[in-house]
Design an enzyme around this catalytic site. Sequence first.
Site, PDB file in Angstrom:
ATOM      1  CB  ILE A 291     -65.021 -68.029 -44.085  1.00  0.00           C
ATOM      2  CG1 ILE A 291     -66.486 -68.478 -44.128  1.00  0.00           C
ATOM      3  CG2 ILE A 291     -64.790 -66.867 -45.051  1.00  0.00           C
ATOM      4  CD1 ILE A 291     -67.468 -67.460 -43.561  1.00  0.00           C
ATOM      5  N   GLY A 292     -62.045 -68.701 -43.183  1.00  0.00           N
ATOM      6  CA  GLY A 292     -60.655 -68.248 -43.044  1.00  0.00           C
ATOM      7  C   GLY A 292     -59.694 -69.132 -43.827  1.00  0.00           C
TER       8      GLY A 292
ATOM      9  CB  SER B 100     -73.288 -61.851 -39.572  1.00  0.00           C
ATOM     10  OG  SER B 100     -74.494 -62.523 -39.855  1.00  0.00           O
TER      11      SER B 100
ATOM     12  CE1 TYR C  71     -71.907 -64.702 -35.150  1.00  0.00           C
ATOM     13  CE2 TYR C  71     -73.883 -64.180 -36.408  1.00  0.00           C
ATOM     14  CZ  TYR C  71     -72.541 -64.526 -36.364  1.00  0.00           C
ATOM     15  OH  TYR C  71     -71.840 -64.695 -37.547  1.00  0.00           O
TER      16      TYR C  71
ATOM     17  N   GLY D 191     -58.583 -66.541 -37.448  1.00  0.00           N
ATOM     18  CA  GLY D 191     -59.629 -67.557 -37.530  1.00  0.00           C
ATOM     19  C   GLY D 191     -59.469 -68.475 -38.723  1.00  0.00           C
TER      20      GLY D 191
HETATM   21  N1  LIG Z   1     -70.547 -69.289 -41.891  1.00  0.00           N
HETATM   22  C1  LIG Z   1     -71.469 -68.375 -42.096  1.00  0.00           C
HETATM   23  O1  LIG Z   1     -72.542 -68.660 -42.680  1.00  0.00           O
HETATM   24  C2  LIG Z   1     -71.241 -66.947 -41.661  1.00  0.00           C
HETATM   25  C3  LIG Z   1     -72.263 -66.007 -41.906  1.00  0.00           C
HETATM   26  C4  LIG Z   1     -72.079 -64.689 -41.516  1.00  0.00           C
HETATM   27  C5  LIG Z   1     -70.890 -64.336 -40.898  1.00  0.00           C
HETATM   28  N2  LIG Z   1     -69.920 -65.252 -40.665  1.00  0.00           N
HETATM   29  C6  LIG Z   1     -68.674 -64.814 -39.996  1.00  0.00           C
HETATM   30  O2  LIG Z   1     -67.566 -65.359 -40.675  1.00  0.00           O
HETATM   31  C7  LIG Z   1     -66.456 -65.474 -39.786  1.00  0.00           C
HETATM   32  C8  LIG Z   1     -65.788 -66.821 -39.961  1.00  0.00           C
HETATM   33  O3  LIG Z   1     -66.676 -67.821 -39.516  1.00  0.00           O
HETATM   34  P1  LIG Z   1     -66.757 -69.308 -40.084  1.00  0.00           P
HETATM   35  O4  LIG Z   1     -68.110 -69.476 -40.639  1.00  0.00           O
HETATM   36  O5  LIG Z   1     -65.593 -69.622 -40.920  1.00  0.00           O
HETATM   37  O6  LIG Z   1     -66.706 -70.138 -38.709  1.00  0.00           O
HETATM   38  P2  LIG Z   1     -65.739 -71.294 -38.183  1.00  0.00           P
HETATM   39  O7  LIG Z   1     -65.610 -72.384 -39.178  1.00  0.00           O
HETATM   40  O8  LIG Z   1     -66.246 -71.636 -36.827  1.00  0.00           O
HETATM   41  O9  LIG Z   1     -64.341 -70.555 -38.078  1.00  0.00           O
HETATM   42  C9  LIG Z   1     -64.120 -69.580 -37.107  1.00  0.00           C
HETATM   43  C10 LIG Z   1     -62.648 -69.429 -36.876  1.00  0.00           C
HETATM   44  O10 LIG Z   1     -62.482 -68.501 -35.798  1.00  0.00           O
HETATM   45  C11 LIG Z   1     -61.655 -69.117 -34.828  1.00  0.00           C
HETATM   46  N3  LIG Z   1     -62.013 -68.675 -33.481  1.00  0.00           N
HETATM   47  C12 LIG Z   1     -63.149 -68.936 -32.805  1.00  0.00           C
HETATM   48  N4  LIG Z   1     -63.075 -68.410 -31.578  1.00  0.00           N
HETATM   49  C13 LIG Z   1     -61.859 -67.824 -31.476  1.00  0.00           C
HETATM   50  C14 LIG Z   1     -61.174 -67.159 -30.455  1.00  0.00           C
HETATM   51  N5  LIG Z   1     -61.697 -67.007 -29.248  1.00  0.00           N
HETATM   52  N6  LIG Z   1     -59.940 -66.676 -30.697  1.00  0.00           N
HETATM   53  C15 LIG Z   1     -59.370 -66.839 -31.920  1.00  0.00           C
HETATM   54  N7  LIG Z   1     -59.951 -67.491 -32.927  1.00  0.00           N
HETATM   55  C16 LIG Z   1     -61.183 -67.986 -32.695  1.00  0.00           C
HETATM   56  C17 LIG Z   1     -61.887 -70.605 -34.953  1.00  0.00           C
HETATM   57  O11 LIG Z   1     -60.770 -71.304 -34.400  1.00  0.00           O
HETATM   58  P3  LIG Z   1     -60.850 -72.837 -33.874  1.00  0.00           P
HETATM   59  O12 LIG Z   1     -60.077 -73.624 -34.862  1.00  0.00           O
HETATM   60  O13 LIG Z   1     -60.217 -72.807 -32.528  1.00  0.00           O
HETATM   61  O14 LIG Z   1     -62.277 -73.230 -33.813  1.00  0.00           O
HETATM   62  C18 LIG Z   1     -61.970 -70.734 -36.449  1.00  0.00           C
HETATM   63  O15 LIG Z   1     -60.704 -70.796 -37.021  1.00  0.00           O
HETATM   64  C19 LIG Z   1     -67.014 -65.199 -38.393  1.00  0.00           C
HETATM   65  O16 LIG Z   1     -66.669 -63.884 -38.000  1.00  0.00           O
HETATM   66  C20 LIG Z   1     -68.514 -65.318 -38.571  1.00  0.00           C
HETATM   67  O17 LIG Z   1     -69.240 -64.525 -37.642  1.00  0.00           O
HETATM   68  C21 LIG Z   1     -70.074 -66.560 -41.027  1.00  0.00           C
END
Ligand SMILES: NC(=O)c1ccc[n+]([C@@H]2O[C@H](COP(=O)([O-])OP(=O)(O)OC[C@H]3O[C@@H](n4cnc5c(N)ncnc54)[C@H](OP(=O)(O)O)[C@@H]3O)[C@@H](O)[C@H]2O)c1
Length: 345
Positions: A46-47, A177, A225, A40
């Site tokens: 975050i990644g 989360s 979720y 991700g």
């Molecule tokens: N942001 C927050 O406030 C928050 C809070 C609690 C937990 N989290 C957790 O943190 C993690 C990272 O989230 P983020 O906030 O960085 O969100 P994000 O910006 O949407 O990034 C998510 C990443 O996961 C990839 N992804 C989504 N669906 C996928 C799939 N089917 N197969 C492979 N990769 C996939 C996306 O790829 P694409 O480039 O294709 O979109 C993107 O690179 C998640 O597990 C989320 O639940 C986030």
Amino acid sequence: MKLLILIMTSHPEFGERTPGSVVARVFEDSIRGRTILITGVSPKSIGAATALNLASQHPALLILASRTRHRVQEIADKIQQDHPGTRVEIVQLNLSSQKSVRQAAADVAALTDKLDILINNAGLFVTSRQATAEGIEMQFGTNHIGPFLFTNLLLPLLRKAAYNTSPGATRIVTLSSAGHRLSPIRFSDYNFTGKPVPPEEEHVKPLQGAFGRCTSDGYNGIVAYAQSKTANILFTRYLQQHLPKYGIAAYALHPGTIQTDLSRDQDPELETAFYKVAPYWKTPDEGSSTTLVAALDPALNEIKGLYLYDCQFREPFSHASDPVAAERLWKLSEELVGETFALDF
Ligand SMILES: NC(=O)c1ccc[n+]([C@@H]2O[C@H](COP(=O)([O-])OP(=O)(O)OC[C@H]3O[C@@H](n4cnc5c(N)ncnc54)[C@H](OP(=O)(O)O)[C@@H]3O)[C@@H](O)[C@H]2O)c1
């Protein structure tokens, strides 16, 4: 006093606003020369912040496994620009398709014969009912079943790495989360088909305002979720019960609240509701710090902890740490991928 000993990592001063870049520098020895895979990775995520911070401390190989090629390529290019000489490889991975997960695991095995750290970071949030290629509810299927299969297929590489390192330095880190508190696993209806579930599988009620909204077919994306994020912690719980004898540690975590593309499916009403409940929005760099503590802090080997929050251990909700639920979820996950994974090799 006992509680304090249980929750502190080696740096009790690390917390909500600690930048991941600082954590990576402090634990540089846990990065240098090691092979690390993160799922991700895309701009603003975050990644991306996690991968850039890892790249700053000379890993032997950084594997970025993500869904959209041009988005992950952008981060790989930035790593090459900021940290020239870092070996970065991209693997295409769609966690919503088990065929893609199996292909991606094979692609990883073609790149390396060992994996020191696996970071299951990828995830999504959707507000409408959707399904994976196998017909599993999209959030449960992508946020839990996909990483369950991917991790199990990569275990031989993790075990190989663990032969040559100190116990617990080989790690599986999974992003959950704080939202996990809203729902246990709905074993009787994990696909949200509308079947009645017993009280112990019901989500927290009532959900306030926009959080309680359902689509016309009764689907609530927040609850789905939350179920998937409870699954992330129970999955980690099961790994903790079975993998330490092979020198492999596992941790789950909440990264904080960070403005990323996770919110791409939210409407303004839901967005406003999130702004009201989140006291502090971290930068992506701050959002990577808890992941990096979980992946790198050598002191965690001496501490019994399952779930981290703001760089320290915290108790998850009881429905996310129950060993019976963890075992039940493991069996359900095996059924859904059509393969059993005995961890007592
Ligand atoms: N942001 C927050 O406030 C928050 C809070 C609690 C937990 N989290 C957790 O943190 C993690 C990272 O989230 P983020 O906030 O960085 O969100 P994000 O910006 O949407 O990034 C998510 C990443 O996961 C990839 N992804 C989504 N669906 C996928 C799939 N089917 N197969 C492979 N990769 C996939 C996306 O790829 P694409 O480039 O294709 O979109 C993107 O690179 C998640 O597990 C989320 O639940 C986030």
